[in-house]
Enzyme design. Structure first.
Site, PDB file in Angstrom:
ATOM      1  CG  ASP A  36      67.607  60.429  56.224  1.00 23.22           C
ATOM      2  OD1 ASP A  36      66.839  60.336  55.259  1.00 23.22           O
ATOM      3  OD2 ASP A  36      68.507  59.617  56.458  1.00 23.22           O
ATOM      4  CG  HIS A  60      71.733  53.462  55.691  1.00 19.79           C
ATOM      5  ND1 HIS A  60      71.840  54.574  54.910  1.00 19.79           N
ATOM      6  CD2 HIS A  60      71.949  52.404  54.847  1.00 19.79           C
ATOM      7  CE1 HIS A  60      72.104  54.217  53.654  1.00 19.79           C
ATOM      8  NE2 HIS A  60      72.170  52.901  53.594  1.00 19.79           N
ATOM      9  CG  HIS A  68      76.672  62.006  55.331  1.00 21.58           C
ATOM     10  ND1 HIS A  68      77.620  61.407  54.538  1.00 21.58           N
ATOM     11  CD2 HIS A  68      75.476  61.510  54.949  1.00 21.58           C
ATOM     12  CE1 HIS A  68      76.998  60.601  53.696  1.00 21.58           C
ATOM     13  NE2 HIS A  68      75.708  60.634  53.927  1.00 21.58           N
TER      14      HIS A  68
HETATM   15  N1  CMC Z   1      74.777  64.132  66.903  1.00 21.98           N
HETATM   16  C1  CMC Z   1      75.747  64.413  67.784  1.00 21.98           C
HETATM   17  N2  CMC Z   1      77.052  64.090  67.620  1.00 21.98           N
HETATM   18  C2  CMC Z   1      77.362  63.425  66.488  1.00 21.98           C
HETATM   19  C3  CMC Z   1      76.402  63.120  65.516  1.00 21.98           C
HETATM   20  C4  CMC Z   1      75.064  63.498  65.741  1.00 21.98           C
HETATM   21  N3  CMC Z   1      74.120  63.247  64.854  1.00 21.98           N
HETATM   22  N4  CMC Z   1      77.004  62.475  64.487  1.00 21.98           N
HETATM   23  C5  CMC Z   1      78.291  62.377  64.815  1.00 21.98           C
HETATM   24  N5  CMC Z   1      78.514  62.970  66.025  1.00 21.98           N
HETATM   25  C6  CMC Z   1      79.792  63.113  66.697  1.00 21.98           C
HETATM   26  C7  CMC Z   1      80.222  61.827  67.389  1.00 21.98           C
HETATM   27  O1  CMC Z   1      79.792  61.784  68.719  1.00 21.98           O
HETATM   28  C8  CMC Z   1      81.715  61.885  67.254  1.00 21.98           C
HETATM   29  O2  CMC Z   1      82.182  62.777  68.236  1.00 21.98           O
HETATM   30  P1  CMC Z   1      83.647  62.577  68.947  1.00 21.98           P
HETATM   31  O3  CMC Z   1      84.642  62.493  67.824  1.00 21.98           O
HETATM   32  O4  CMC Z   1      83.797  63.792  69.815  1.00 21.98           O
HETATM   33  O5  CMC Z   1      83.539  61.282  69.706  1.00 21.98           O
HETATM   34  C9  CMC Z   1      81.945  62.537  65.896  1.00 21.98           C
HETATM   35  O6  CMC Z   1      80.776  63.372  65.684  1.00 21.98           O
HETATM   36  C10 CMC Z   1      82.085  61.556  64.745  1.00 21.98           C
HETATM   37  O7  CMC Z   1      80.957  60.656  64.784  1.00 21.98           O
HETATM   38  P2  CMC Z   1      80.969  59.208  64.174  1.00 21.98           P
HETATM   39  O8  CMC Z   1      79.834  58.442  64.736  1.00 21.98           O
HETATM   40  O9  CMC Z   1      82.365  58.624  64.313  1.00 21.98           O
HETATM   41  O10 CMC Z   1      80.747  59.526  62.648  1.00 21.98           O
HETATM   42  P3  CMC Z   1      80.390  58.440  61.555  1.00 21.98           P
HETATM   43  O11 CMC Z   1      80.938  58.961  60.283  1.00 21.98           O
HETATM   44  O12 CMC Z   1      80.790  57.079  61.979  1.00 21.98           O
HETATM   45  O13 CMC Z   1      78.791  58.462  61.558  1.00 21.98           O
HETATM   46  C11 CMC Z   1      76.560  59.016  61.062  1.00 21.98           C
HETATM   47  C12 CMC Z   1      78.020  59.070  60.594  1.00 21.98           C
HETATM   48  C13 CMC Z   1      75.649  59.520  59.935  1.00 21.98           C
HETATM   49  C14 CMC Z   1      76.174  57.540  61.353  1.00 21.98           C
HETATM   50  C15 CMC Z   1      76.407  59.885  62.345  1.00 21.98           C
HETATM   51  O14 CMC Z   1      76.711  61.225  62.034  1.00 21.98           O
HETATM   52  C16 CMC Z   1      75.019  59.764  62.960  1.00 21.98           C
HETATM   53  O15 CMC Z   1      74.798  58.873  63.781  1.00 21.98           O
HETATM   54  N6  CMC Z   1      74.076  60.689  62.581  1.00 21.98           N
HETATM   55  C17 CMC Z   1      72.718  60.596  63.067  1.00 21.98           C
HETATM   56  C18 CMC Z   1      71.940  59.575  62.222  1.00 21.98           C
HETATM   57  C19 CMC Z   1      71.621  60.103  60.836  1.00 21.98           C
HETATM   58  O16 CMC Z   1      71.144  61.221  60.668  1.00 21.98           O
HETATM   59  N7  CMC Z   1      71.856  59.259  59.831  1.00 21.98           N
HETATM   60  C20 CMC Z   1      71.515  59.574  58.422  1.00 21.98           C
HETATM   61  C21 CMC Z   1      72.714  59.637  57.549  1.00 21.98           C
HETATM   62  S1  CMC Z   1      72.367  60.401  55.959  1.00 21.98           S
HETATM   63  C22 CMC Z   1      71.353  59.299  55.115  1.00 21.98           C
HETATM   64  C23 CMC Z   1      71.919  57.936  54.957  1.00 21.98           C
HETATM   65  O17 CMC Z   1      73.049  57.754  54.476  1.00 21.98           O
HETATM   66  O18 CMC Z   1      71.201  57.001  55.295  1.00 21.98           O
END
Ligand code: CMC
Length: 428
Positions: A363, A268, A307
């Site tokens: 971010d 986050h 996201h």
């Molecule tokens: N890099 C590589 N693969 C990713 C990433 C990433 N940053 N984010 C998601 N994926 C892939 C993940 O491996 C999954 O693949 P598969 O379906 O093949 O297994 C798919 O995309 C869906 O991922 P998820 O984790 O189920 O998605 P989510 O909606 O639960 O997570 C997130 C959202 C923001 C936590 C995630 O995208 C992430 O970890 N991003 C990196 C951390 C980040 O930049 N966070 C800031 C968010 S914006 C500001 C805020 O709100 O704080």
């Protein structure tokens, strides 16, 4: 039969149920009537991470993740970032309307009157270890403020509530600046309310007794815009924490300590810190392809990408990218920008990222700007918290005033043991 219903057939029993649909949503409680035996608990929904569950009705922030739209109270983020100020946006987010000139002047004056913190809190900040993470200090300081303002427990008293809102928005930059000065071993600067919200914050961070000290207007403006972009983002992890803790009618400081703690995590608000560490680890443009391979092999995540809601470009990332260059003109260019731009270019043309709908989020660039402004990486989530504070307060107020809201208390599917007999320790 009304069309605004959903007909559900339970194939276990052959029974058919009709549940009302409003706002494209059914009420989870309407499923409870679905049972096999009369004494069953009834049907629930299972939704880890609340990916498809609305926990409230809200009028604060609208996001269309497919189209990349973000609006606060109906106003597009692009217009607010371009034309408004952080304190005006804070007013808008909390009260629902843009203020008149008199309302704005009064609002700004009330907040800037509450920038001093209690000396006991100043002493408490001094007790943290020299290398304490400023986010840990901020979370603790916010929680401790409830002990200094015990009347804040009267969460349904509108005047008391408003007073805490002034206090929180006024005092958070002071706590954040003191946490930073503590980290670098410099004396704390007491607030100067004539310098404006972000100007005063920069002053408390930087002032070292110079007779000709002036706040850099480009940096103050950039910070103001960054705070606007962070001001709210509907039911994100920290806003949900604010509502969740606040739903027990805890005072706003305790609730906000919970929200700030939720923001601290790397998935986050800690993500901008993680982005910088990642860019540092990549080190040079030539190492990007190998890093992208590691991401695709799921060894690491590309921080600052992806996201839960945006499945198109994050509109905040687009605005932030522009601010980066304004800041670089006032400071010096952050060499990590080259790695970031190339990483973005490669990722946006790669099948893995396209098929997973992974785009830069807010971010991805904010950390590069903060670093160019001279902030150490561990201050990044603190800056995010300052920007997000109006959103937390708006969500908290809306939750308290919503007659449909109750204490947050999800259900579970219990899969553990049942009915075991205790065995004394000497017999195990
Ligand atoms: N890099 C590589 N693969 C990713 C990433 C990433 N940053 N984010 C998601 N994926 C892939 C993940 O491996 C999954 O693949 P598969 O379906 O093949 O297994 C798919 O995309 C869906 O991922 P998820 O984790 O189920 O998605 P989510 O909606 O639960 O997570 C997130 C959202 C923001 C936590 C995630 O995208 C992430 O970890 N991003 C990196 C951390 C980040 O930049 N966070 C800031 C968010 S914006 C500001 C805020 O709100 O704080």
């Amino acid at each position: 039969m009304s069309n605004d219903t959903l007909t559900i057939t339970d194939n276990r029993t052959g029974e058919t149920y009709e549940v009302p649909i409003s706002d494209e949503t059914i009420r989870a409680m309407d499923l409870r009537q679905i049972k096999v035996q009369q004494d069953d608990f009834g049907m629930m929904t299972y939704d880890p991470g609340f990916a498809n569950t609305a926990s409230c009705k809200s009028r604060i922030t609208f996001i269309d993740g497919e189209k990349g739209i973000l609006e606060y109270r109906g106003y597009p983020i692009e217009q607010l970032a371009e034309q408004s100020s952080f304190l005006e946006v804070a007013y808008l987010v909390i009260f629902g309307e843009l203020p008149t000139p008199d309302q704005l002047a009064h609002w700004e004056q009330r907040i800037m009157r509450h920038t001093y913190i209690h000396e006991n809190l100043t002493h408490m900040l001094k007790t943290f270890r020299y290398d304490a993470h400023p986010m840990g200090i901020l979370v603790s300081a916010i929680a401790s403020m409830s002990t200094l303002h015990p009347e804040s427990k009267q969460v349904h008293d509108q005047d008391i509530r408003l007073k805490q809102i002034y206090r929180i928005l006024g005092k958070l930059p002071t706590v954040a600046a003191f946490a930073y000065r503590h980290r670098i071993g410099r004396p704390y600067n007491y607030p100067n309310s004539t310098l404006g919200y972000t100007g005063n914050f920069l002053y408390m961070l930087d002032y070292m007794g110079q007779s000709n000290y002036e706040v850099n207007p480009v940096l103050a403006h950039a910070l103001d815009v960054l705070f606007i972009l962070d001001a709210d983002h509907e039911q994100n992890c920290s806003a949900s924490a604010m509502r969740g803790v606040g739903s027990s009618e805890a005072d706003p400081y305790s609730s906000m300590a919970g929200a700030a703690a939720a923001l601290y995590g790397p998935l986050h608000g800690g993500a901008n810190e993680a982005v910088l560490r990642m860019l540092g680890e990549i080190g040079s443009v030539s190492n990007i392809p190998a890093y992208i391979e590691r991401v695709k092999n799921r060894e690491v995540r590309l921080m600052g990408f992806g996201h839960r809601v945006y499945k198109n470009y994050d509109p905040r990332a687009r605005i932030i990218k522009k601010i980066a260059y304004d800041v670089f003109e006032a400071t010096e260019i952050n060499p990590l920008i080259d790695i970031a731009l190339e990483l973005e270019r490669i990722a946006l043309s790669d099948d893995y990222f396209i098929s997973h709908k992974l785009y830069p989020n807010v971010d991805f660039y904010s950390g590069i700007i903060y670093q160019a402004m001279g902030f150490p990486v561990d201050m990044f989530p603190v800056l995010f918290a300052l920007g997000r504070a109006p959103g937390w307060l708006a969500q908290w107020v809306e939750m308290l005033d919503d007659p449909e809201q109750r204490i947050a208390r999800p259900r579970q599917i219990y899969l553990g043991e049942r009915g075991r007999q205790y065995i004394p320790v000497d017999q195990r």
